[in-house]
Each structure stands twice: as structure tokens, then as C-alpha cells.
Design a protein around this motif. Structure first.
Motif, PDB file in Angstrom:
ATOM      1  N   PHE A 206       0.801  -1.226   0.000  1.00  0.00           N
ATOM      2  CA  PHE A 206       0.000   0.000   0.000  1.00  0.00           C
ATOM      3  C   PHE A 206       0.838   1.283   0.000  1.00  0.00           C
ATOM      4  CE2 PHE A 206      -3.468  -2.599   2.234  1.00  0.00           C
ATOM      5  CZ  PHE A 206      -4.147  -2.812   1.040  1.00  0.00           C
ATOM      6  N   TRP A 207       2.150   1.162   0.095  1.00  0.00           N
ATOM      7  CA  TRP A 207       2.965   2.377   0.169  1.00  0.00           C
ATOM      8  C   TRP A 207       2.723   3.326  -1.008  1.00  0.00           C
ATOM      9  CZ3 TRP A 207       5.374   3.915   4.445  1.00  0.00           C
ATOM     10  CH2 TRP A 207       5.676   2.962   5.420  1.00  0.00           C
ATOM     11  N   PRO A 208       2.644   2.843  -2.254  1.00  0.00           N
ATOM     12  CA  PRO A 208       2.429   3.767  -3.371  1.00  0.00           C
ATOM     13  C   PRO A 208       1.062   4.455  -3.350  1.00  0.00           C
ATOM     14  CG  PRO A 208       3.313   1.669  -4.152  1.00  0.00           C
ATOM     15  CD  PRO A 208       2.888   1.460  -2.741  1.00  0.00           C
ATOM     16  N   LYS A 209       0.134   3.963  -2.526  1.00  0.00           N
ATOM     17  CA  LYS A 209      -1.223   4.507  -2.505  1.00  0.00           C
ATOM     18  C   LYS A 209      -1.491   5.427  -1.312  1.00  0.00           C
ATOM     19  CE  LYS A 209      -3.278   0.729  -5.141  1.00  0.00           C
ATOM     20  NZ  LYS A 209      -4.397  -0.242  -5.231  1.00  0.00           N
ATOM     21  N   LEU A 210      -0.492   5.625  -0.470  1.00  0.00           N
ATOM     22  CA  LEU A 210      -0.724   6.444   0.721  1.00  0.00           C
ATOM     23  C   LEU A 210      -1.129   7.876   0.375  1.00  0.00           C
ATOM     24  CD1 LEU A 210       2.078   5.322   3.204  1.00  0.00           C
ATOM     25  CD2 LEU A 210      -0.309   4.585   3.086  1.00  0.00           C
ATOM     26  N   ALA A 211      -0.623   8.402  -0.715  1.00  0.00           N
ATOM     27  CA  ALA A 211      -0.964   9.773  -1.110  1.00  0.00           C
ATOM     28  C   ALA A 211      -2.445   9.925  -1.409  1.00  0.00           C
ATOM     29  CB  ALA A 211      -0.139  10.191  -2.319  1.00  0.00           C
ATOM     30  N   GLN A 212      -3.139   8.808  -1.683  1.00  0.00           N
ATOM     31  CA  GLN A 212      -4.570   8.862  -1.977  1.00  0.00           C
ATOM     32  C   GLN A 212      -5.412   8.983  -0.706  1.00  0.00           C
ATOM     33  OE1 GLN A 212      -5.693   5.397  -4.265  1.00  0.00           O
ATOM     34  NE2 GLN A 212      -3.824   5.470  -5.495  1.00  0.00           N
ATOM     35  N   VAL A 213      -4.804   8.696   0.432  1.00  0.00           N
ATOM     36  CA  VAL A 213      -5.552   8.675   1.695  1.00  0.00           C
ATOM     37  C   VAL A 213      -5.549  10.087   2.284  1.00  0.00           C
ATOM     38  CG1 VAL A 213      -5.773   7.577   3.963  1.00  0.00           C
ATOM     39  CG2 VAL A 213      -4.851   6.284   2.033  1.00  0.00           C
ATOM     40  N   THR A 214      -6.529  10.878   1.901  1.00  0.00           N
ATOM     41  CA  THR A 214      -6.563  12.284   2.306  1.00  0.00           C
ATOM     42  C   THR A 214      -7.336  12.513   3.596  1.00  0.00           C
ATOM     43  OG1 THR A 214      -8.513  12.631   0.916  1.00  0.00           O
ATOM     44  CG2 THR A 214      -6.355  13.061  -0.084  1.00  0.00           C
ATOM     45  N   VAL A 215      -7.991  11.475   4.123  1.00  0.00           N
ATOM     46  CA  VAL A 215      -8.762  11.608   5.350  1.00  0.00           C
ATOM     47  C   VAL A 215      -7.838  11.899   6.528  1.00  0.00           C
ATOM     48  CG1 VAL A 215      -8.672   9.148   5.916  1.00  0.00           C
ATOM     49  CG2 VAL A 215     -10.617  10.517   6.682  1.00  0.00           C
ATOM     50  N   ASN A 216      -8.376  12.573   7.522  1.00  0.00           N
ATOM     51  CA  ASN A 216      -7.625  12.867   8.739  1.00  0.00           C
ATOM     52  C   ASN A 216      -7.186  11.555   9.394  1.00  0.00           C
ATOM     53  OD1 ASN A 216      -6.527  14.105  10.969  1.00  0.00           O
ATOM     54  ND2 ASN A 216      -8.484  14.615  11.919  1.00  0.00           N
ATOM     55  N   THR A 217      -5.876  11.348   9.537  1.00  0.00           N
ATOM     56  CA  THR A 217      -5.334  10.062   9.993  1.00  0.00           C
ATOM     57  C   THR A 217      -4.481  10.255  11.241  1.00  0.00           C
ATOM     58  OG1 THR A 217      -5.295   9.217   7.722  1.00  0.00           O
ATOM     59  CG2 THR A 217      -3.923   8.074   9.336  1.00  0.00           C
ATOM     60  N   LEU A 218      -4.687   9.371  12.210  1.00  0.00           N
ATOM     61  CA  LEU A 218      -3.894   9.367  13.438  1.00  0.00           C
ATOM     62  C   LEU A 218      -3.067   8.093  13.475  1.00  0.00           C
ATOM     63  CD1 LEU A 218      -3.339  10.747  16.224  1.00  0.00           C
ATOM     64  CD2 LEU A 218      -5.174   9.298  17.156  1.00  0.00           C
ATOM     65  N   LEU A 219      -1.758   8.243  13.631  1.00  0.00           N
ATOM     66  CA  LEU A 219      -0.844   7.109  13.734  1.00  0.00           C
ATOM     67  C   LEU A 219      -0.433   6.966  15.193  1.00  0.00           C
ATOM     68  CD1 LEU A 219       1.403   8.001  10.659  1.00  0.00           C
ATOM     69  CD2 LEU A 219      -0.545   6.426  10.696  1.00  0.00           C
ATOM     70  N   ILE A 220      -0.820   5.856  15.821  1.00  0.00           N
ATOM     71  CA  ILE A 220      -0.524   5.614  17.230  1.00  0.00           C
ATOM     72  C   ILE A 220       0.564   4.551  17.340  1.00  0.00           C
ATOM     73  CG2 ILE A 220      -1.428   4.768  19.430  1.00  0.00           C
ATOM     74  CD1 ILE A 220      -4.162   5.812  18.642  1.00  0.00           C
ATOM     75  N   VAL A 221       1.596   4.859  18.100  1.00  0.00           N
ATOM     76  CA  VAL A 221       2.670   3.887  18.336  1.00  0.00           C
ATOM     77  C   VAL A 221       3.097   3.966  19.795  1.00  0.00           C
ATOM     78  CG1 VAL A 221       3.606   3.724  16.004  1.00  0.00           C
ATOM     79  CG2 VAL A 221       4.329   5.596  17.485  1.00  0.00           C
ATOM     80  N   GLY A 222       3.657   2.857  20.282  1.00  0.00           N
ATOM     81  CA  GLY A 222       4.154   2.817  21.644  1.00  0.00           C
ATOM     82  C   GLY A 222       5.573   3.335  21.743  1.00  0.00           C
TER      83      GLY A 222
END
Length: 272
Positions: A206-222
Motif C-alpha cells: 500500500f505504500w504507493p497509494k498512501l498519497a490517496q488517503v486524504t482523510v484525517n489520519t492518526l498514527l498511534i505507536v508505543g
């Protein structure tokens, strides 16, 4: 909490449905590998609006054996999730996915952006970019699948010893036992097939398609999960509208180890 079964293409999905307030927020929470909808029991009553958790295909204590192995593919599971949302007449959901569920959530957001209000990816990746690396991962997952078939309890014990889950040794013994029981209640044949069909080597890149994901996104990591902090940094650079948060004193399974911190972040994410 309301427990119900929704049958999609012949498969009985186990669903927990919780209405917390009159807020219009709708949440769908997707668990990780060897998890279940009960992974999120500490979250479901704390989020605004209505919360749905689901045992993903082949997982959970009541899962039947899935003999049609093509059902485990990313595309098939995305189609099933779309059908689940349609069954509830849900649109514009806050979609949270943890680890394997995060990869599925990302795939769903790419396929059906019209159904997403916000996207939350916890300890997730967009896949493996290189073809050779994907092939190597598929081979490694095939070997794990064989180990599952030989001795599932031993596989679970070895899985729990992975550095990824080292921070869980700091949890209460009762919590550790709860997690182990959940893993051991899975159907080994389903767990093995999930690795073969839904592992990071088998899923689309999915890396080449990340630019298509324009929705507000939260990345949670420990804080203690260095590998997935690095992956989150890389994803944040390519997602047009993403924010990364690091949860203190947590490893890979952030919501299980630090539920209160995660709840606060999720509430802030949808209120802002």
C-alpha cells in the motif's frame, strides 16, 4: 453491550455493539493477529457515540473453520467489512485498526474513502515495498503456519516471547493470562491460513497509494516499539493529512497496555 451475529457471504461475524451517547460518532475497531473483538473492551464504553467491534474472519473463540481460504485475502475481507457497515447502514465511520487490523483498515480506507470519517492506525504498516522482501516474508510466514499446525500452544508461547511484546511482561499477571487465553482459544487452522493469505508478505503493497488517503489520519505507536515508530514516521511523510502520537510506557499493543492514554488521544482526534 449488545452481542450479535451478522452473516456475510455465509460467515457468521461476531459483533459487539455499544451505544454510549447521542453523539453522531460511529466507531469500528479492528483487532490484530490472534485477537478478538474483546481486545477493545476497555475502549468501547469510553468513546463518544456508538462503537462496534468485530471478530475478524477466522478469529475469536466462536469462529468456525474457514475452508474457503480465499476468504482470508485482503480484498475479500475489505468486501466483508463493507457489507457489515451496509448491514448497519453506517457511513462515515472512525475506523481504528491495530497491527493486522491496521493493515486491513488502511486497505479499507484506500478502497472505500467515502465510508471513512477519520482513520486511526495503531502499530501498523503499509506493507512491504520490495518484491524480494515480500517473497521472503511469505516464506517465513509459511514456516510459522507449519509450526502452528504442529503444536499451536508451543507457537503461542514462542509468539509471546517476541521482542515486540516484551513490554507486556510489565502488565498484571491477570492481564497477561487474559491475553494468553485469548490466543489459545483461536482455531489453529484459521490462524495458519490468516498468516498465509493476510500476512504482510501476502497483502498488497500500500505504500504507493498512501498519497490517496486524504482523510484525517492518526498514527498511534508505543514508546517502546522502535520498529513501528520508524514505520509510522515513514507513513506520516507520505500521508497527506496524518499526525503521529507516541504513547508513553507502551510497546506494540498500545491500547491494551495503556488504554486511558489511547482513549484520550482518540477523543481529541475526533473532537478537533
Amino acid at each position: 453491550m449488545t452481542e450479535q451475529i451478522v452473516t456475510i457471504a455465509g460467515y457468521p461475524y461476531q459483533i459487539t455493539y455499544q451505544e454510549n451517547s447521542t453523539a453522531t460518532d460511529k466507531w469500528l475497531l479492528l483487532h490484530g493477529f490472534m485477537g478478538s473483538r474483546h481486545d477493545f473492551d476497555q475502549l468501547v464504553t469510553a468513546l463518544p457515540g456508538t462503537v462496534m467491534t468485530i471478530d475478524l474472519l477466522g478469529f475469536g473463540a466462536h469462529a468456525p473453520e474457514v475452508t474457503a481460504v480465499e476468504r482470508f485475502t485482503m480484498a475479500s475481507q475489505i468486501a466483508d467489512l463493507q457489507a457489515v457497515l451496509a448491514a448497519f447502514h453506517w457511513e462515515k465511520v472512525h475506523l481504528l485498526g491495530y497491527s493486522m487490523g491496521g493493515r486491513l483498515a488502511l486497505g479499507f480506507a484506500i478502497a472505500h474513502p467515502e465510508l471513512i470519517a477519520t482513520l486511526i492506525l495503531e502499530s501498523a504498516t503499509a506493507g512491504i515495498p520490495g518484491a524480494a522482501d515480500r517473497a521472503a516474508r511469505r516464506q517465513a510466514d509459511a514456516e510459522k503456519a507449519q509450526a502452528i499446525s504442529r503444536d499451536f500452544e508451543r507457537f503461542v508461547t514462542n509468539w509471546e516471547k517476541l521482542p515486540l511484546f516484551a513490554s507486556q511482561q510489565q502488565l498484571l499477571i491477570a492481564q497477561q493470562q487474559q491475553m494468553r487465553r485469548q490466543r489459545l482459544r483461536q482455531r489453529p487452522e484459521n490462524v495458519a491460513q490468516s498468516l498465509l493469505s493476510m500476512g504482510t508478505g501476502a497483502q498488497p503493497n500500500f505504500w504507493p497509494k498512501l498519497a490517496q488517503v486524504t482523510v484525517n489520519t492518526l498514527l498511534i505507536v508505543g514508546e517502546k516499539d522502535v520498529k513501528f515508530q520508524r514505520l509510522a514516521d515513514q507513513m506520516q511523510q507520505q500521508l497527506p493529512n496524518a499526525q503521529k502520537v507516541v504513547i508513553a510506557d507502551a510497546g506494540h499493543n498500545v491500547h491494551f497496555e495503556q488504554p486511558n492514554q489511547v482513549i484520550a488521544r482518540l477523543k481529541a482526534h475526533v473532537s478537533g
